[in-house]
Design an enzyme around this catalytic site. Structure first.
Site, PDB file in Angstrom:
ATOM      1  N   HIS A  43       0.833  -1.222   0.000  1.00 14.79           N
ATOM      2  CA  HIS A  43       0.000   0.000   0.000  1.00 14.79           C
ATOM      3  C   HIS A  43       0.859   1.261   0.000  1.00 14.79           C
ATOM      4  O   HIS A  43       0.423   2.313   0.457  1.00 14.79           O
ATOM      5  CB  HIS A  43      -0.945   0.024   1.205  1.00 14.79           C
ATOM      6  N   GLU A  52      10.099   8.248 -16.815  1.00 14.18           N
ATOM      7  CA  GLU A  52       8.773   8.847 -17.035  1.00 14.18           C
ATOM      8  C   GLU A  52       8.273   8.548 -18.449  1.00 14.18           C
ATOM      9  O   GLU A  52       7.100   8.231 -18.667  1.00 14.18           O
ATOM     10  CB  GLU A  52       8.827  10.361 -16.844  1.00 14.18           C
TER      11      GLU A  52
END
Ligand code: ARG
Length: 470
Positions: free
Chosen positions: A160, A294
């Site tokens: 998480h 990216e």
């Protein structure tokens, strides 16, 4: 707006093709990149035709020499591609006939552009798969080496995106490596189904000439002739499979990208990306942007798009060949270019990632990452796991209040949560103790990471050897 009728099929037509339609239906702008494989297929076809007596040896030689010259002309940039000639097949055939006269017109005997294009793409894709596999090997091997070097480097492991338990950086890198190992298998599996010969299917039904498809298959290095002529000209599964492989690969690479981007941020500060893979900002002087990961993350989207294009292209198409199939090339080519570019960038960059061990260690220490170790310690001392979980939960709440990690509490402080805690507890509360204790196959203990790196390297080498033997 009319123009001369394409002479390879003009016989049936009473008016020339509309110029716009000719341009609209032409594929030369993008299928010219198949020239080498188109010529290779034609050489094999002519060789087979001579072997079965459809061409004389002299005709075969003239054709093969002519094709060789045309390939050299193309490579020297001397050929002017003609849209009126539609595609790479007819451009090359027309040039051949210019050069060697009527014999050039015999090359297409027992063949159709339908089986020809299916053959060209398979030949082309096979070479490209080998190039992709080579870059994938380079990336995997760089990651394995780096993982081995970082087998002792402790970082927080997350679930998480919250600090969960300490792991080693080497272990994390080997997790990436496992994803890529599966992709590598998928790629080689796709190659098997691509490596089948359509030629001989002709337009759709086969041909009346006494062709020998085993000869052509062998000349072109295909495993076998495609079994069914209708399927052979219409099947594009191999392109879909490759694009599916590429989508999964890029999905994995986008996850790697995301982690690199996070890790390189000031907030995480886990790694340094070498300057040569980054760019700056034209306005903010302090910026160093992780452009390469990216961009790889971004390029994942276009490859998913190509997969969807190809699936939709083939959906509901009746057998056998349909002109729709011409639309297979651009998505496939762009997928190939994208995957090769992404892999090359990663194979250069990933092994050059610089870990920041102090910063990783600090982050793991801050996040109560040894809480499970304390619970396991209590279980070993006879406490039931659910009770141990509760006890440690209270200790963590106390730590948060105090701004201190479990390992920074005194024995008396810890003991207020359970009598079962003794002074040996600090061995399990350290990060080193925590990772070392996960000492089994697949665990994060440094010794296991080193062993896993060795196994991964052996598996990669074995794959290379089996490929070269093939
Ligand atoms: N340019 C075509 C393609 O890419 C080649 C096959 C054309 N066949 C035909 N009958 N029009 O699929």
């Amino acid at each position: 707006m009319t123009q001369a009728t394409n002479q390879s099929w003009g016989g049936r037509f009473s008016e020339p093709t509309d110029a716009f339609v000719a341009a609209f239906t032409a594929s030369i702008a993008f299928d010219k990149r198949l020239y080498h494989h188109d010529i290779r297929g034609s050489v094999a076809h002519a060789t087979m035709l001579a072997r079965v007596g459809v061409l004389t040896d002299a005709e075969r030689d003239r054709i093969i020499d002519g094709l060789g010259e045309i390939e050299a002309e193309i490579e020297r940039g001397e050929i002017e591609w003609s849209v009126a000639l539609e595609d790479i097949h007819m451009n090359i055939e027309a040039r051949l006939t210019d050069k060697i006269g009527v014999t050039g017109k015999k090359l297409h005997t027992g063949r159709s552009r339908n089986d020809q294009i299916a053959t060209d793409i398979r030949l082309y894709l096979r070479d490209e798969i080998d190039a992709v596999a080579a870059e994938l090997t380079r990336l995997r091997s760089g990651l394995i080496d780096l993982a081995e070097a970082e087998a002792d480097t402790i970082m927080p492991g997350f679930t998480h995106l919250q600090t969960a338990q300490p792991v080693t950086f080497g272990h994390h890198l080997l997790a990436w490596q496992e994803m890529l190992a599966r992709d590598h298998e998928r790629l080689l599996d796709c190659r098997k189904r691509a490596n089948v010969l359509p030629l001989g299917a002709a337009a759709l039904a086969g041909t009346t000439y006494p062709i020998d498809r085993h000869v052509t298959a062998e000349l072109l290095g295909f495993d076998r002739p495609a079994e069914n002529s209708l399927d052979a000209v219409s099947d594009r599964d191999f392109a879909i499979e490759f694009t599916a492989f590429a989508s999964i690969l890029l999905m994995h690479m986008s996850r790697m990208s995301e982690e690199m981007v996070l890790w390189a941020s000031a907030q995480f500060d886990f790694v340094d990306l070498p300057d040569r893979f980054c760019t700056g900002s034209s306005i903010m002087p302090q910026k160093k942007n992780p452009d390469v990961p990216e961009l790889v993350r971004g390029k994942t989207g276009r490859v998913y798009g190509h997969l969807m294009s190809l699936l939709t292209l083939m959906k509901s198409q009746p057998l056998a060949y349909n002109k729709d199939n011409q639309e297979d090339k651009e998505p496939l080519f762009d997928t190939l270019d994208t995957v090769k570019g992404c892999l090359r960038a990663f194979a250069d960059m990933a092994p050059a990632l610089k870990a920041k061990p102090e910063s990783m260690f600090e982050a793991a220490r801050r996040g109560f990452s040894t809480a499970t170790d304390l619970a396991d310690y209590l279980v070993r001392a006879g406490v039931a796991f659910r009770d141990a979980h509760e006890i440690v939960g209270k200790a963590v709440a106390f730590g948060i209040e105090q701004g201190r990690d479990l390992s920074e509490m005194t024995l008396d402080e810890l003991k207020q949560f359970s009598d079962a805690i003794g002074d040996d507890v600090f061995e399990v509360l350290t990060l080193e103790g925590s990772v070392a204790a996960r000492n089994h196959i697949g665990g994060t203990a440094p010794d296991q990471v080193r062993a896993a790196a060795n196994r991964a390297r052996d598996a990669l080498n074995a794959l290379q050897e089996s490929r070269h033997g093939a």
